[in-house]
Design a protein around this motif. Structure first.
Motif, PDB file in Angstrom:
ATOM      1  N   LYS A  10      31.167  29.594  24.159  1.00 31.14           N
ATOM      2  CA  LYS A  10      31.641  29.088  22.861  1.00 31.14           C
ATOM      3  C   LYS A  10      33.071  28.557  22.947  1.00 31.14           C
ATOM      4  N   LEU A  11      33.809  28.960  23.973  1.00 35.13           N
ATOM      5  CA  LEU A  11      35.221  28.595  24.064  1.00 35.13           C
ATOM      6  C   LEU A  11      35.469  27.425  25.017  1.00 35.13           C
ATOM      7  N   ILE A  12      34.396  26.953  25.657  1.00 31.35           N
ATOM      8  CA  ILE A  12      34.579  25.870  26.627  1.00 31.35           C
ATOM      9  C   ILE A  12      34.839  24.550  25.898  1.00 31.35           C
ATOM     10  N   THR A  13      35.869  23.834  26.362  1.00 34.23           N
ATOM     11  CA  THR A  13      36.192  22.521  25.804  1.00 34.23           C
ATOM     12  C   THR A  13      36.330  21.555  26.990  1.00 34.23           C
ATOM     13  N   PRO A  14      36.549  20.263  26.723  1.00 33.38           N
ATOM     14  CA  PRO A  14      36.747  19.338  27.858  1.00 33.38           C
ATOM     15  C   PRO A  14      37.979  19.700  28.695  1.00 33.38           C
ATOM     16  N   LYS A  15      38.866  20.527  28.144  1.00 30.39           N
ATOM     17  CA  LYS A  15      40.090  20.914  28.873  1.00 30.39           C
ATOM     18  C   LYS A  15      39.885  22.150  29.762  1.00 30.39           C
ATOM     19  N   THR A  16      38.721  22.803  29.633  1.00 27.53           N
ATOM     20  CA  THR A  16      38.517  24.048  30.386  1.00 27.53           C
ATOM     21  C   THR A  16      38.342  23.747  31.867  1.00 27.53           C
ATOM     22  N   LYS A  17      39.181  24.389  32.671  1.00 24.91           N
ATOM     23  CA  LYS A  17      39.047  24.221  34.129  1.00 24.91           C
ATOM     24  C   LYS A  17      38.400  25.450  34.763  1.00 24.91           C
ATOM     25  N   MET A  18      38.608  26.614  34.143  1.00 26.42           N
ATOM     26  CA  MET A  18      38.033  27.789  34.770  1.00 26.42           C
ATOM     27  C   MET A  18      37.831  28.956  33.819  1.00 26.42           C
ATOM     28  N   VAL A  19      36.899  29.814  34.241  1.00 25.75           N
ATOM     29  CA  VAL A  19      36.679  31.103  33.586  1.00 25.75           C
ATOM     30  C   VAL A  19      37.131  32.146  34.601  1.00 25.75           C
ATOM     31  N   LEU A  20      37.799  33.176  34.098  1.00 23.31           N
ATOM     32  CA  LEU A  20      38.328  34.216  34.978  1.00 23.31           C
ATOM     33  C   LEU A  20      37.658  35.539  34.602  1.00 23.31           C
ATOM     34  N   LEU A  21      36.893  36.068  35.543  1.00 24.94           N
ATOM     35  CA  LEU A  21      36.213  37.358  35.346  1.00 24.94           C
ATOM     36  C   LEU A  21      36.976  38.422  36.125  1.00 24.94           C
ATOM     37  N   ASN A  22      37.109  39.597  35.552  1.00 26.09           N
ATOM     38  CA  ASN A  22      37.727  40.710  36.276  1.00 26.09           C
ATOM     39  C   ASN A  22      36.751  41.881  36.248  1.00 26.09           C
ATOM     40  N   THR A  23      36.199  42.198  37.403  1.00 27.89           N
ATOM     41  CA  THR A  23      35.247  43.305  37.492  1.00 27.89           C
ATOM     42  C   THR A  23      35.422  44.065  38.792  1.00 27.89           C
ATOM     43  N   PRO A  24      35.518  45.402  38.743  1.00 32.84           N
ATOM     44  CA  PRO A  24      35.753  46.284  37.606  1.00 32.84           C
ATOM     45  C   PRO A  24      37.067  45.899  36.922  1.00 32.84           C
ATOM     46  N   SER A  25      37.131  46.171  35.625  1.00 34.94           N
ATOM     47  CA  SER A  25      38.235  45.590  34.868  1.00 34.94           C
ATOM     48  C   SER A  25      39.431  46.518  34.693  1.00 34.94           C
ATOM     49  N   ASN A  26      40.559  45.899  34.577  1.00 35.16           N
ATOM     50  CA  ASN A  26      41.786  46.518  34.109  1.00 35.16           C
ATOM     51  C   ASN A  26      42.024  45.870  32.746  1.00 35.16           C
ATOM     52  N   PRO A  27      42.052  46.558  31.644  1.00 31.56           N
ATOM     53  CA  PRO A  27      42.335  47.975  31.457  1.00 31.56           C
ATOM     54  C   PRO A  27      41.146  48.881  31.150  1.00 31.56           C
TER      55      PRO A  27
END
Ligand code: PMP
Length: 406
Positions: free
Chosen positions: A172-189
């Motif tokens: 839902k947040l992707i726009t023409p300006k989106t270059k990347m998605v950043l996943l953190n797993t296992p996550s902090n915090p």
């Protein structure tokens, strides 16, 4: 000269880390129950220390090639082959150009100054002013700042209440300006571990949109057995889920991992990145003119680290996780962490307090935890680190449970 007049907008836009503020407050307490520290509390295993000392004593103290010493890269390539099925091309790049030998169709690999170094180089290599990077809220504190340092826009993806970055939420947040998605797993915090399906869906989403999926897996080894899943490449072998575990993933996924948390060597400043060759080469070029290389003798220590089995330590952390859940789940909402060594605990609504107010009240009772607004647009939870002494953990849990019970 008024030096403060010279400070850049970039620097001015950044507030001192909220974690630092809690540390400063904590420094005034005598023997607090300290549940705020984000690094393991076990001693660094002897063979790892010895390897680094030996490297210093045998004169491995100068610069190394920017992408890291060959034996470490070979060891890492073998590790990624076994773990993810990736066939990294490990031939050295031509010094100084960031280009040179090697097969552009195979993933590249580089050793960096900490996982933070890998993330910063990746952001600088990829983001133009105004470009967007999507990550889950709550997030690791560094993410929005390094996005801004690259003049890019951090886009927070609200993941409450389950704290999971799903493809449906990110899309839902992707726009023409989106270059990347950043996943953190296992996550902090939160210690949340993505499932195989969530990893696969994020990979498919990024692939279909032609954007990069950075997977920050600094806590990968700290995935407890109950959050591991059968590897898509080796059914029956239980590994920590990763979007890198699918055929062809290395074209879309930039994998970022480190040594600091796994082996208790956060001060060694060692991490690595693997993924699309074109991006790794640009990161190398930038590393050449910034960090130059990761610390030379410690790269030798890292080779020994990769041969060391940390299972026993990780089981000990799992037992602490169980202790946290036993103490806190009867009194509030807390998602059982599948990995790392953090729990993100909700301040019960009936207390009518923000997390910052709760954390201040806990400080008065000699317990140190970090308020959620350090990691989030919300201020409803606090981060508890169970990388702590037995005394801090037992004492701290007792106080916190008592506060929330009332
Ligand atoms: N990513 C995450 C999620 C982290 O928690 C940390 C350290 N707290 C880092 C990256 C940075 O690690 P390093 O010390 O290797 O730079």
């Amino acid at each position: 000269m008024d030096a403060s007049r010279l400070i850049s907008q970039r620097a001015r836009a950044i507030n001192a880390s909220g974690i630092r503020k809690v540390f400063d407050l904590g420094a005034k307490l005598k023997d607090p129950f300290n549940l705020s520290i984000g690094q393991p509390d076990f001693p660094v295993p002897e063979p790892i220390r010895r390897a680094a000392v030996h490297a210093i004593e045998t004169n491995h103290n100068g610069y190394t090639v920017t992408q890291g010493i060959a034996p470490l890269r070979e060891r890492l390539a073998a590790h990624l082959k076994r773990d993810l099925g990736w066939d990294c091309d490990n031939r050295p790049l031509a010094a100084g150009t960031g280009t040179g030998g090697g097969d552009p169709s195979r993933p590249g690999l580089t050793v960096t100054s900490g996982t933070s170094g890998a993330l910063l180089l990746a952001f600088l290599a990829i983001l133009n002013p105004g470009d967007e990077v999507i990550f889950g809220d709550p997030y690791f504190v560094m993410y929005p700042h390094i996005a801004r340092m690259a003049d890019a826009k951090p886009v927070l993806c609200d993941t409450y209440p389950d704290l999971r970055l799903t493809a449906a939420r990110a899309e839902k947040l992707i726009t023409p300006k989106t270059k990347m998605v950043l996943l953190n797993t296992p996550s902090n915090p939160a210690g949340v571990v993505a499932t195989n399906k969530e990893c696969r869906d994020l990979l498919d989403l990024c692939r279909s949109k032609g954007i990069l999926l950075i997977s920050d897996e600094i806590y990968d080894e700290f995935t407890y057995d109950d959050a591991r899943e059968s590897s898509p490449l080796e059914p029956g072998v239980r590994r920590c889920p990763s979007p890198g575990r699918y055929p062809g993933a290395a074209e879309t996924v930039l994998l970022v991992r480190g040594f600091g948390k796994t082996y208790g060597v956060t001060g060694w400043r060692l991490g690595y990145a693997a993924g699309p060759r074109a991006i790794i080469e640009e990161m190398n070029k930038l590393q050449q003119y910034t960090f130059v290389c990761a610390p030379a003798p410690l790269q030798h220590g890292a080779i020994a680290a990769l041969d060391y089995d940390m299972t026993e330590h990780i089981s000990a952390y799992k037992a602490r996780r169980d202790k946290v859940m036993e103490a806190l789940s009867p009194v509030t909402e807390v998602i059982s962490p599948g990995g790392a060594f953090y729990a993100f605990v909700k301040v019960p609504e009936k207390m009518g307090m923000t997390a910052t107010q709760f954390v201040t009240a806990a400080l008065e009772k000699n317990v140190l935890v970090i308020p959620g607004n350090v990691f989030s647009a919300r201020d409803t939870h606090f981060r508890l680190s169970y990388a702590a002494s037995e005394r801090s953990l037992s004492g701290g849990l007792e106080v916190l449970a008592e506060m929330m019970k009332g």
